[in-house]
Design a protein around this motif. Structure first.
Motif, mmCIF file in Angstrom:
data_model
loop_
_atom_site.group_PDB
_atom_site.id
_atom_site.type_symbol
_atom_site.label_atom_id
_atom_site.label_comp_id
_atom_site.label_asym_id
_atom_site.label_seq_id
_atom_site.Cartn_x
_atom_site.Cartn_y
_atom_site.Cartn_z
ATOM 1 N N GLY A 1 -3.133 -12.635 -42.654
ATOM 2 C CA GLY A 1 -4.481 -12.413 -42.879
ATOM 3 C C GLY A 1 -4.989 -10.746 -43.203
ATOM 4 N N LYS A 2 -5.531 -10.363 -43.832
ATOM 5 C CA LYS A 2 -5.846 -8.723 -44.244
ATOM 6 C C LYS A 2 -7.203 -8.713 -43.359
ATOM 7 C CE LYS A 2 -3.861 -8.260 -48.915
ATOM 8 N NZ LYS A 2 -2.735 -7.373 -48.297
ATOM 9 N N THR A 3 -7.936 -9.898 -43.034
ATOM 10 C CA THR A 3 -9.134 -9.675 -42.408
ATOM 11 C C THR A 3 -9.102 -10.259 -40.921
ATOM 12 O OG1 THR A 3 -10.043 -11.583 -43.132
ATOM 13 C CG2 THR A 3 -10.534 -9.567 -44.451
ATOM 14 N N SER A 4 -8.162 -10.931 -40.516
ATOM 15 C CA SER A 4 -7.978 -11.280 -39.059
ATOM 16 C C SER A 4 -7.345 -10.361 -38.093
ATOM 17 C CB SER A 4 -7.071 -12.600 -39.292
ATOM 18 O OG SER A 4 -5.778 -12.296 -39.703
ATOM 19 N N ALA A 5 -7.411 -10.580 -36.824
ATOM 20 C CA ALA A 5 -6.954 -9.486 -35.961
ATOM 21 C C ALA A 5 -5.475 -9.401 -35.802
ATOM 22 C CB ALA A 5 -7.584 -10.143 -34.493
ATOM 23 N N ASN A 6 -4.670 -10.294 -36.195
ATOM 24 C CA ASN A 6 -3.093 -10.394 -36.429
ATOM 25 C C ASN A 6 -2.940 -9.947 -35.271
ATOM 26 O OD1 ASN A 6 -3.386 -11.302 -39.025
ATOM 27 N ND2 ASN A 6 -3.190 -9.194 -39.944
ATOM 28 N N LYS A 7 -3.107 -10.627 -33.969
ATOM 29 C CA LYS A 7 -2.936 -10.039 -32.546
ATOM 30 C C LYS A 7 -1.273 -9.808 -32.501
ATOM 31 C CE LYS A 7 -1.628 -11.625 -28.030
ATOM 32 N NZ LYS A 7 -0.624 -12.448 -27.543
ATOM 33 N N ARG A 8 -0.483 -10.691 -32.972
ATOM 34 C CA ARG A 8 0.770 -10.639 -32.742
ATOM 35 C C ARG A 8 1.542 -9.412 -33.258
ATOM 36 N NH1 ARG A 8 2.830 -15.637 -35.006
ATOM 37 N NH2 ARG A 8 0.775 -16.020 -35.851
ATOM 38 N N ILE A 9 1.037 -9.085 -34.441
ATOM 39 C CA ILE A 9 1.591 -7.956 -35.122
ATOM 40 C C ILE A 9 1.075 -6.619 -34.187
ATOM 41 C CG2 ILE A 9 1.225 -6.386 -37.108
ATOM 42 C CD1 ILE A 9 1.651 -8.919 -38.835
ATOM 43 N N HIS A 10 -0.071 -6.441 -33.796
ATOM 44 C CA HIS A 10 -0.373 -5.299 -32.936
ATOM 45 C C HIS A 10 0.269 -5.274 -31.608
ATOM 46 C CE1 HIS A 10 -2.993 -3.985 -36.279
ATOM 47 N NE2 HIS A 10 -3.276 -5.194 -36.554
ATOM 48 N N MET A 11 0.574 -6.504 -30.973
ATOM 49 C CA MET A 11 1.313 -6.376 -29.808
ATOM 50 C C MET A 11 2.845 -5.639 -30.136
ATOM 51 S SD MET A 11 2.227 -9.649 -27.244
ATOM 52 C CE MET A 11 3.073 -10.409 -28.386
ATOM 53 N N PHE A 12 3.274 -6.285 -31.049
ATOM 54 C CA PHE A 12 4.555 -5.635 -31.296
ATOM 55 C C PHE A 12 4.796 -4.330 -31.613
ATOM 56 C CE2 PHE A 12 7.800 -4.696 -34.692
ATOM 57 C CZ PHE A 12 8.897 -4.736 -33.959
ATOM 58 N N LEU A 13 3.627 -3.717 -32.635
ATOM 59 C CA LEU A 13 3.600 -2.202 -32.736
ATOM 60 C C LEU A 13 3.060 -1.634 -31.524
ATOM 61 C CD1 LEU A 13 1.479 -2.291 -35.917
ATOM 62 C CD2 LEU A 13 3.939 -1.941 -35.683
ATOM 63 N N ARG A 14 2.462 -2.161 -30.522
ATOM 64 C CA ARG A 14 2.225 -1.594 -29.358
ATOM 65 C C ARG A 14 3.470 -1.316 -28.608
ATOM 66 N NH1 ARG A 14 0.051 -4.863 -24.867
ATOM 67 N NH2 ARG A 14 2.125 -4.482 -24.023
ATOM 68 N N TRP A 15 4.231 -2.564 -28.503
ATOM 69 C CA TRP A 15 5.447 -2.160 -27.915
ATOM 70 C C TRP A 15 6.340 -1.228 -28.506
ATOM 71 C CZ3 TRP A 15 7.099 -8.089 -28.291
ATOM 72 C CH2 TRP A 15 6.271 -9.050 -27.359
ATOM 73 N N MET A 16 6.425 -1.306 -29.921
ATOM 74 C CA MET A 16 7.303 -0.204 -30.387
ATOM 75 C C MET A 16 6.971 1.173 -30.360
ATOM 76 S SD MET A 16 10.155 -2.073 -31.335
ATOM 77 C CE MET A 16 9.861 -2.840 -29.881
ATOM 78 N N VAL A 17 5.536 1.431 -30.192
ATOM 79 C CA VAL A 17 5.085 2.758 -30.731
ATOM 80 C C VAL A 17 4.715 3.741 -29.296
ATOM 81 C CG1 VAL A 17 3.082 3.988 -31.582
ATOM 82 C CG2 VAL A 17 4.291 2.325 -33.005
ATOM 83 N N ARG A 18 3.940 2.966 -28.362
ATOM 84 C CA ARG A 18 3.692 3.648 -27.369
ATOM 85 C C ARG A 18 4.811 3.813 -26.325
ATOM 86 N NH1 ARG A 18 1.212 1.616 -23.178
ATOM 87 N NH2 ARG A 18 0.047 3.769 -22.717
ATOM 88 N N GLN A 19 5.133 5.341 -26.053
ATOM 89 C CA GLN A 19 5.695 6.024 -25.217
ATOM 90 C C GLN A 19 5.543 6.157 -23.871
ATOM 91 O OE1 GLN A 19 6.541 9.519 -27.790
ATOM 92 N NE2 GLN A 19 8.696 8.561 -28.432
ATOM 93 N N ASN A 20 6.466 6.530 -22.963
ATOM 94 C CA ASN A 20 6.504 7.031 -21.637
ATOM 95 C C ASN A 20 5.403 5.831 -20.926
ATOM 96 O OD1 ASN A 20 7.433 9.354 -21.977
ATOM 97 N ND2 ASN A 20 5.274 10.141 -22.937
ATOM 98 N N SER A 21 5.908 4.542 -21.284
ATOM 99 C CA SER A 21 5.511 3.526 -20.561
ATOM 100 C C SER A 21 6.196 2.634 -19.916
ATOM 101 C CB SER A 21 4.505 2.632 -21.547
ATOM 102 O OG SER A 21 4.115 1.403 -21.007
ATOM 103 N N PRO A 22 5.908 2.062 -18.578
ATOM 104 C CA PRO A 22 6.894 1.128 -17.937
ATOM 105 C C PRO A 22 6.983 -0.235 -18.676
ATOM 106 C CG PRO A 22 4.940 1.243 -16.637
ATOM 107 C CD PRO A 22 4.576 2.238 -17.914
ATOM 108 N N VAL A 23 6.336 -0.462 -19.778
ATOM 109 C CA VAL A 23 6.075 -1.833 -20.251
ATOM 110 C C VAL A 23 6.752 -1.372 -21.655
ATOM 111 C CG1 VAL A 23 4.722 -3.695 -21.080
ATOM 112 C CG2 VAL A 23 4.288 -2.793 -18.638
#
Length: 264
Positions: free
Chosen positions: A170-192
């Motif tokens: 979906g181009k207009t939906s929140a796409n929560k699972r994709i953004h969760m994955f990107l948070r996992w891959m991109v955010r550095q210096n995190s214990p999670v």
């Protein structure tokens, strides 16, 4: 309800800790050592795509895939490249409304990405920042500000799986699972979060907007009471949280999650 910035930061500090992963799908980020980057990415992506509904139901499903891959081929990438042996075929449901064939389609598209680019991260990096590829003429870098427009990494990721029903489109939906994955891959210096993709700025991440996070945003007055789980709502909440966590708005995911836990 009203919370100030320091209270939200305190909540993020309280919940962005290693034990957060114990009952969370983020536990699969560390199924493989970080040195096995391609395995970590694929394991995490599969986990993210199945991370909806009841945790007590989807976490065992994710674990069953990883255990099968390790037992059969030694790692998730080797298993994918071998054609996902021993994983059943058919229209019988594997989890919720996704069948075994739906899962096989996801595995097949992941295998194609591995064959072409070596890893999911390298594939997305090449599509998002072609200027960084060997032989490219541009001197722009992800952090230089020279690119005319930030690439929409979430959309690039979604478009990389054109056949997989399980990958949000979906181009207009929140796409929560994709953004969760990107948070996992991109955010550095995190214990999670792992922060493997230092080529993409965390300032560009959207908050993974699920119903619970959205409800807390409404209670705090950050979102209108009639807000729905759309991309527009995710952008609105992210912009609000960037005032609290400048340059790292997705960290608010921990604060809003923690707020819901504390209330219960």
């Amino acid at each position: 309800m009203s919370l100030n910035s320091s209270q939200l930061i305190s909540l993020a500090d309280k919940y962005e800790i290693p034990s957060f992963c114990d009952a969370d799908p983020s536990q699969f980020l560390r199924w493989y050592p970080v040195s096995q980057t391609a395995d970590v990415e694929c394991c995490s992506f599969i986990a993210a795509m199945l991370a909806f509904g009841n945790r007590k139901q989807f976490i065992p499903k994710i674990q069953s895939i990883m255990e099968m891959a390790d037992k059969t081929s030694g790692s998730i990438t080797k298993w994918l490249l071998a054609g996902s042996p021993n994983f059943p075929c058919g229209e019988k449901k594997f989890y919720r409304f996704y069948s075994y064939d739906d899962m096989r389609c996801l595995f097949s598209e992941l295998a194609e990405i591995l064959k072409e680019a070596g890893s999911l991260g390298e594939s997305l990096k090449g599509k998002a920042f072609p200027c960084l590829q060997p032989g490219a003429q541009s001197s722009a870098t992800p952090s230089s500000g020279d690119t005319p427009q930030r690439p929409n990494l979430a959309q690039i990721l979604s478009d990389s799986f054109p056949k997989s029903a399980i990958v949000p489109k979906g181009k207009t939906s929140a796409n929560k699972r994709i953004h969760m994955f990107l948070r996992w891959m991109v955010r550095q210096n995190s214990p999670v979060d792992l922060g493997l993709w230092n080529w993409y700025p965390k300032s560009e991440l959207l908050i993974p907007l699920d119903i619970h996070v959205m409800q807390e945003g409404i209670k705090l007055g950050l979102l209108p009471e009639n807000a729905t789980a759309t991309k527009k709502t995710a952008i609105m909440l992210t912009q609000q949280m960037n005032k609290v966590f400048p340059g790292d708005p997705a960290r608010a995911d921990f604060a809003l999650f923690g707020l819901g836990v504390d209330e219960n």
